[in-house]
Design a protein around this motif. Structure first.
Motif, PDB file in Angstrom:
ATOM      1  N   GLN A 229      23.524  37.617 -25.590  1.00 52.42           N
ATOM      2  CA  GLN A 229      23.490  38.203 -24.089  1.00 52.42           C
ATOM      3  C   GLN A 229      24.406  39.702 -23.861  1.00 52.42           C
ATOM      4  O   GLN A 229      23.597  40.447 -23.079  1.00 52.42           O
ATOM      5  N   VAL A 230      25.418  39.602 -24.582  1.00 54.37           N
ATOM      6  CA  VAL A 230      25.979  40.981 -24.509  1.00 54.37           C
ATOM      7  C   VAL A 230      25.142  42.008 -25.027  1.00 54.37           C
ATOM      8  O   VAL A 230      25.022  43.148 -24.442  1.00 54.37           O
ATOM      9  N   PHE A 231      24.708  41.861 -26.149  1.00 59.17           N
ATOM     10  CA  PHE A 231      23.821  43.201 -26.815  1.00 59.17           C
ATOM     11  C   PHE A 231      22.397  43.147 -25.885  1.00 59.17           C
ATOM     12  O   PHE A 231      22.287  44.495 -25.743  1.00 59.17           O
ATOM     13  N   ARG A 232      21.989  42.436 -25.498  1.00 59.06           N
ATOM     14  CA  ARG A 232      20.842  42.397 -24.411  1.00 59.06           C
ATOM     15  C   ARG A 232      21.245  43.428 -23.161  1.00 59.06           C
ATOM     16  O   ARG A 232      20.521  44.269 -22.869  1.00 59.06           O
ATOM     17  N   SER A 233      22.290  43.266 -22.534  1.00 55.70           N
ATOM     18  CA  SER A 233      22.745  43.797 -21.560  1.00 55.70           C
ATOM     19  C   SER A 233      23.201  45.492 -21.896  1.00 55.70           C
ATOM     20  O   SER A 233      22.945  46.196 -20.900  1.00 55.70           O
ATOM     21  N   VAL A 234      23.580  45.417 -23.112  1.00 54.34           N
ATOM     22  CA  VAL A 234      23.929  46.979 -23.538  1.00 54.34           C
ATOM     23  C   VAL A 234      22.844  47.683 -23.700  1.00 54.34           C
ATOM     24  O   VAL A 234      22.630  48.831 -23.351  1.00 54.34           O
ATOM     25  N   MET A 235      21.596  47.170 -24.169  1.00 54.41           N
ATOM     26  CA  MET A 235      20.471  47.928 -24.425  1.00 54.41           C
ATOM     27  C   MET A 235      19.880  47.965 -23.185  1.00 54.41           C
ATOM     28  O   MET A 235      19.294  49.110 -23.177  1.00 54.41           O
ATOM     29  N   GLN A 236      19.761  47.087 -22.357  1.00 56.08           N
ATOM     30  CA  GLN A 236      19.223  47.468 -21.019  1.00 56.08           C
ATOM     31  C   GLN A 236      19.894  48.465 -20.277  1.00 56.08           C
ATOM     32  O   GLN A 236      19.268  49.524 -19.670  1.00 56.08           O
ATOM     33  N   GLU A 237      21.251  48.420 -20.325  1.00 59.31           N
ATOM     34  CA  GLU A 237      22.037  49.393 -19.700  1.00 59.31           C
ATOM     35  C   GLU A 237      21.758  50.913 -20.377  1.00 59.31           C
ATOM     36  O   GLU A 237      21.715  52.244 -19.613  1.00 59.31           O
ATOM     37  N   PHE A 238      21.519  50.984 -21.843  1.00 61.14           N
ATOM     38  CA  PHE A 238      21.267  52.135 -22.370  1.00 61.14           C
ATOM     39  C   PHE A 238      19.964  52.796 -22.169  1.00 61.14           C
ATOM     40  O   PHE A 238      19.672  53.838 -22.098  1.00 61.14           O
ATOM     41  N   GLY A 239      18.756  51.753 -21.848  1.00 69.46           N
ATOM     42  CA  GLY A 239      17.530  52.417 -21.424  1.00 69.46           C
ATOM     43  C   GLY A 239      17.367  52.504 -20.204  1.00 69.46           C
ATOM     44  O   GLY A 239      16.441  53.287 -19.941  1.00 69.46           O
ATOM     45  N   ALA A 240      18.284  51.956 -19.082  1.00 70.60           N
ATOM     46  CA  ALA A 240      18.028  52.328 -17.659  1.00 70.60           C
ATOM     47  C   ALA A 240      18.261  53.946 -17.400  1.00 70.60           C
ATOM     48  O   ALA A 240      17.307  54.226 -16.687  1.00 70.60           O
ATOM     49  N   SER A 241      19.303  54.319 -17.956  1.00 70.35           N
ATOM     50  CA  SER A 241      19.415  55.925 -17.858  1.00 70.35           C
ATOM     51  C   SER A 241      18.111  56.578 -18.144  1.00 70.35           C
ATOM     52  O   SER A 241      17.751  57.917 -17.680  1.00 70.35           O
ATOM     53  N   MET A 242      17.414  56.245 -19.166  1.00 73.02           N
ATOM     54  CA  MET A 242      16.283  56.984 -19.557  1.00 73.02           C
ATOM     55  C   MET A 242      15.028  56.867 -18.651  1.00 73.02           C
ATOM     56  O   MET A 242      14.437  57.702 -18.241  1.00 73.02           O
ATOM     57  N   THR A 243      14.674  55.551 -18.381  1.00 74.06           N
ATOM     58  CA  THR A 243      13.509  55.221 -17.329  1.00 74.06           C
ATOM     59  C   THR A 243      13.708  55.824 -16.045  1.00 74.06           C
ATOM     60  O   THR A 243      12.651  56.432 -15.558  1.00 74.06           O
ATOM     61  N   GLU A 244      15.000  55.953 -15.685  1.00 78.06           N
ATOM     62  CA  GLU A 244      15.210  56.391 -14.221  1.00 78.06           C
ATOM     63  C   GLU A 244      14.940  58.031 -14.273  1.00 78.06           C
ATOM     64  O   GLU A 244      14.241  58.464 -13.297  1.00 78.06           O
ATOM     65  N   VAL A 245      15.014  58.761 -15.501  1.00 84.78           N
ATOM     66  CA  VAL A 245      14.529  60.085 -15.404  1.00 84.78           C
ATOM     67  C   VAL A 245      13.079  60.212 -15.633  1.00 84.78           C
ATOM     68  O   VAL A 245      12.554  61.186 -15.046  1.00 84.78           O
ATOM     69  N   PHE A 246      12.506  59.454 -16.397  1.00 80.52           N
ATOM     70  CA  PHE A 246      11.223  59.675 -16.918  1.00 80.52           C
ATOM     71  C   PHE A 246      10.445  59.429 -15.486  1.00 80.52           C
ATOM     72  O   PHE A 246       9.053  59.576 -15.746  1.00 80.52           O
ATOM     73  N   LYS A 247      10.840  58.488 -14.383  1.00 76.39           N
ATOM     74  CA  LYS A 247       9.980  58.333 -13.442  1.00 76.39           C
ATOM     75  C   LYS A 247       9.860  59.518 -12.414  1.00 76.39           C
ATOM     76  O   LYS A 247       9.253  59.284 -11.535  1.00 76.39           O
ATOM     77  N   MET A 248      10.966  60.461 -12.789  1.00 72.14           N
ATOM     78  CA  MET A 248      11.032  61.493 -11.593  1.00 72.14           C
ATOM     79  C   MET A 248       9.928  62.531 -11.581  1.00 72.14           C
ATOM     80  O   MET A 248       9.053  62.455 -12.512  1.00 72.14           O
ATOM     81  N   ASP A 249       9.638  62.927 -10.457  1.00 71.81           N
ATOM     82  CA  ASP A 249       8.514  63.952 -10.111  1.00 71.81           C
ATOM     83  C   ASP A 249       8.794  65.138 -10.468  1.00 71.81           C
ATOM     84  O   ASP A 249       9.008  66.040  -9.787  1.00 71.81           O
ATOM     85  N   LEU A 250       8.815  65.441 -11.777  1.00 76.26           N
ATOM     86  CA  LEU A 250       9.155  66.652 -12.265  1.00 76.26           C
ATOM     87  C   LEU A 250       8.192  67.072 -13.424  1.00 76.26           C
ATOM     88  O   LEU A 250       7.294  66.249 -14.067  1.00 76.26           O
ATOM     89  N   SER A 251       8.140  68.310 -13.798  1.00 75.71           N
ATOM     90  CA  SER A 251       7.453  68.809 -15.068  1.00 75.71           C
ATOM     91  C   SER A 251       8.285  68.084 -16.038  1.00 75.71           C
ATOM     92  O   SER A 251       9.403  67.588 -16.016  1.00 75.71           O
ATOM     93  N   LEU A 252       7.460  67.881 -17.398  1.00 77.18           N
ATOM     94  CA  LEU A 252       7.895  67.157 -18.587  1.00 77.18           C
ATOM     95  C   LEU A 252       8.867  68.035 -19.014  1.00 77.18           C
ATOM     96  O   LEU A 252       9.998  67.183 -19.497  1.00 77.18           O
ATOM     97  N   GLU A 253       9.120  69.393 -19.156  1.00 76.07           N
ATOM     98  CA  GLU A 253      10.282  70.070 -19.341  1.00 76.07           C
ATOM     99  C   GLU A 253      11.440  69.770 -18.736  1.00 76.07           C
ATOM    100  O   GLU A 253      12.849  69.606 -19.099  1.00 76.07           O
ATOM    101  N   GLY A 254      11.101  69.693 -17.314  1.00 78.51           N
ATOM    102  CA  GLY A 254      12.249  69.107 -16.391  1.00 78.51           C
ATOM    103  C   GLY A 254      12.870  68.106 -16.606  1.00 78.51           C
ATOM    104  O   GLY A 254      14.071  67.762 -16.604  1.00 78.51           O
TER     105      GLY A 254
END
Length: 206
Positions: free
Chosen positions: A56-81
């Protein structure tokens, strides 16, 4: 119910700190009980075993680790941005959680590691449309043509190694904690500029 959730959350918070610091093998249920002020029987009641608690701890760490990535990838920006902000967020996350990369690497390398399915993380990133956007940019000649695996290795080696290798780099360069933190601030910019210049193909103006 609220009391039960509070107890469960307290156990998880303490277990997370100890597991990240010492790994699965270096941590005992007795130590978690002592630091959380909750007896072993109650920990086993909520999580059945140390292995289940670790999952359960490992799963939460991975979710936390991945959340910061998906948050950025959903932004309305250019790929470089998106890429520039992603690297910045990656460094910020790792600066706040410097032990997580070492923890993930060491635990995934254990021979008796528990079953871990990384496809969920990949699926979550894919849902943002990033992979299609990247492929379209490669087909258009705007981004260097390389496999997703190679791109991931490039990102991990440049963004995570400065934190994984922190003790070694501090020792070799005779740096204090404060000095190394300042170094990381500059490293973030160096890595961003280097990777963007390498990956994104600039069209010559006619």
């Amino acid at each position: 119910m609220e009391k039960e959730k509070s107890t469960e959350d307290k156990i998880l918070a303490v277990a997370k700190d100890i597991f990240i610091s010492k790994g699965f093998e270096g941590c005992t249920t007795r130590e978690i009980a002592k630091q959380s002020g909750i007896n072993i029987a109650l920990i086993n009641y909520y999580f059945c075993s140390k292995k289940q608690l670790f999952k359960q701890v490992f799963r939460s760490v991975m979710q936390e680790f991945g959340a910061s990535m998906t948050e950025v990838f959903k932004m309305d920006l250019s790929l470089e941005g998106k890429f520039r902000i992603f690297i910045e967020k990656e460094f910020e996350f790792l600066a706040s959680h410097p032990d997580i990369p070492r923890f993930l690497i060491s635990e995934l390398a254990r021979e008796d590691k528990f079953e871990f399915d990384p496809s969920k993380i990949i699926e979550t990133i894919e849902e943002t449309g990033l992979f299609k956007e990247l492929k379209d940019a490669q087909n258009a000649g705007l981004v260097r043509d390389m496999s997703l695996a190679n791109l991931m290795i490039l990102i991990v080696s440049n963004c995570q190694y400065p934190f994984v290798g922190r003790p070694l780099m501090m020792h070799l360069n005779k740096l204090t904690e404060e000095e190394y933190d300042k170094l990381m601030f500059l490293q973030k910019q160096y890595v961003t500029d280097m990777m963007v210049d390498y990956l994104f193909i600039k069209k010559e103006k006619k």
